[in-house]
Design an enzyme around this catalytic site. Structure first.
Site, PDB file in Angstrom:
ATOM      1  CG  HIS A   1       4.776   3.891  -1.843  1.00  0.00           C
ATOM      2  ND1 HIS A   1       4.164   4.506  -0.761  1.00  0.00           N
ATOM      3  CD2 HIS A   1       3.756   3.416  -2.610  1.00  0.00           C
ATOM      4  CE1 HIS A   1       2.851   4.385  -0.878  1.00  0.00           C
ATOM      5  NE2 HIS A   1       2.566   3.744  -1.997  1.00  0.00           N
ATOM      6  CD  GLU A   2       4.180   2.436  -6.397  1.00  0.00           C
ATOM      7  OE1 GLU A   2       3.418   1.479  -6.170  1.00  0.00           O
ATOM      8  OE2 GLU A   2       3.805   3.619  -6.328  1.00  0.00           O
TER       9      GLU A   2
ATOM     10  CG  HIS B   1       1.965  -0.944  -2.753  1.00  0.00           C
ATOM     11  ND1 HIS B   1       1.153  -0.927  -1.644  1.00  0.00           N
ATOM     12  CD2 HIS B   1       1.937   0.335  -3.245  1.00  0.00           C
ATOM     13  CE1 HIS B   1       0.668   0.305  -1.465  1.00  0.00           C
ATOM     14  NE2 HIS B   1       1.134   1.080  -2.420  1.00  0.00           N
TER      15      HIS B   1
ATOM     16  CG  HIS C   1      -1.554   2.989   0.551  1.00  0.00           C
ATOM     17  ND1 HIS C   1      -2.504   3.003  -0.443  1.00  0.00           N
ATOM     18  CD2 HIS C   1      -0.348   3.208  -0.056  1.00  0.00           C
ATOM     19  CE1 HIS C   1      -1.896   3.216  -1.612  1.00  0.00           C
ATOM     20  NE2 HIS C   1      -0.589   3.345  -1.395  1.00  0.00           N
TER      21      HIS C   1
ATOM     22  CD  GLN D   1      -1.438   7.569   8.683  1.00  0.00           C
ATOM     23  OE1 GLN D   1      -0.437   7.113   9.228  1.00  0.00           O
ATOM     24  NE2 GLN D   1      -1.388   8.109   7.476  1.00  0.00           N
TER      25      GLN D   1
HETATM   26  N1  ARG Z   1       0.704   7.021  -5.596  1.00  0.00           N
HETATM   27  C1  ARG Z   1       1.619   5.951  -5.599  1.00  0.00           C
HETATM   28  C2  ARG Z   1       1.034   4.694  -4.933  1.00  0.00           C
HETATM   29  O1  ARG Z   1       0.058   4.711  -4.220  1.00  0.00           O
HETATM   30  C3  ARG Z   1       2.996   6.314  -5.048  1.00  0.00           C
HETATM   31  C4  ARG Z   1       3.146   7.331  -3.991  1.00  0.00           C
HETATM   32  C5  ARG Z   1       4.628   7.591  -3.735  1.00  0.00           C
HETATM   33  N2  ARG Z   1       4.888   8.712  -2.859  1.00  0.00           N
HETATM   34  C6  ARG Z   1       6.064   9.366  -2.817  1.00  0.00           C
HETATM   35  N3  ARG Z   1       6.252  10.337  -1.964  1.00  0.00           N
HETATM   36  N4  ARG Z   1       7.045   9.090  -3.613  1.00  0.00           N
HETATM   37  O2  ARG Z   1       1.505   3.590  -5.116  1.00  0.00           O
HETATM   38 ZN    ZN Z   2       0.831   3.062  -2.762  1.00  0.00          ZN
HETATM   39 CA    CA Z   3      -7.788   4.533   8.137  1.00  0.00          CA
END
Ligand code: ARG
Ligand code: ZN
Ligand code: CA
Length: 254
Positions: free
Chosen positions: A163-164, A167, A173, A194
């Site tokens: 996920h990171e 970004h 997101h 969404q």
């Molecule tokens: N809260 C973090 C972000 O917005 C990571 C979220 C990761 N989620 C997971 N299921 N590993 O960057």
């Molecule tokens: Zn994130």
């Molecule tokens: Ca939205």
């Protein structure tokens, strides 16, 4: 952008307790996850609901621990730094030796990943393209890194790092960060509009913003679901990541 792009990685392990000084096996398990998730070879991609399956994308990225340090000397791509700090927040202190962390390696040659104890339940955070070189990369808490060692459910499938890095390659997101409204966008065409983030392990379909019948693409790496529930990037997201690699991050992966 044809073929695969190879991304050399340096992992900075910034530790106070011995548990935080994670094993090589835990680091290797994370690299293995990245090499599945960014090639769409992760086994659980088969759980994508049929209507979304044609949208899954292969990012064609290959990650490997660096084999040279910035001076050109042989290196295993892991920097271990002992710290006196109990934990770190999102203020980038972990990225500087002057504040108990480890200094970044040059971003033109390496993806910097810092692994440490994050505080306040923070799993990880990333710097988008366009920021300062000294803070470029991603930070992940050790309990959300890799699939073994200190990795703890429900964040023990290495998906926080996936996920990171999304970004870091300019992905937003999937819900558009508009506080639950239907006006925000992730600037990707094939991800449904969404409302807000999904969490846990949602069931299909999960509808918001009149996006039925298929609803949210909650199984996307850029939602907030548990590691076991996030299994895909979309083809549109791959195009956006490649635009980043052809643009602001063109120096890496050559
Ligand atoms: N809260 C973090 C972000 O917005 C990571 C979220 C990761 N989620 C997971 N299921 N590993 O960057
Ligand atoms: Zn994130
Ligand atoms: Ca939205």
């Amino acid at each position: 952008r044809p073929g695969c792009t190879r991304i050399p990685v340096v992992v900075h392990v910034v530790w106070k307790t011995p548990a935080q000084n994670i094993s090589q096996a835990q680091i290797d398990s994370q690299i293995a996850v990245l090499n599945q998730d960014f090639r769409a070879t992760n086994g659980d991609i088969s759980t994508v609901p049929a209507p979304f399956a044609p949208l899954t994308g292969d990012a064609r990225l290959v990650f490997a621990l660096a084999d040279r340090d910035p001076a050109g000397n042989p290196h295993d791509g892991v920097v271990r730094v002992q710290t006196d700090r109990d934990g770190f927040g999102s203020d980038d202190a972990v990225k500087f030796s002057s504040s108990g962390g480890s200094d970044a390696w040059p971003r033109d040659e390496y993806l910097n990943i810092w692994v440490c104890q994050l505080t306040g339940g923070l799993l990880g955070y990333a710097q988008f393209p366009g920021g300062a070189a000294a803070t470029d990369g991603v930070v992940v808490t050790h309990t959300g890194f890799g699939t073994t060692g200190t990795a703890s459910p429900p964040f023990n499938r290495g998906r926080t790092t996936t996920h990171e890095i999304g970004h870091w390659l300019n992905l937003r997101h999937i819900w558009g960060d508009d506080g639950g409204g239907c006006s925000g966008s992730d600037f990707v065409d094939d991800t449904p509009n969404q409302g807000g983030p999904n969490t846990g392990e949602p069931s299909f379909p999960t509808i918001s913003c009149s996006n039925g019948p298929n609803g949210d693409m909650f199984m996307n790496f850029m939602d907030y679901v548990d590691d076991a529930a996030m299994v895909m990037f979309s083809e549109g997201q791959v195009v956006r990541m490649h635009a980043c690699l052809d643009g602001p991050r063109s120096a890496i992966g050559e």
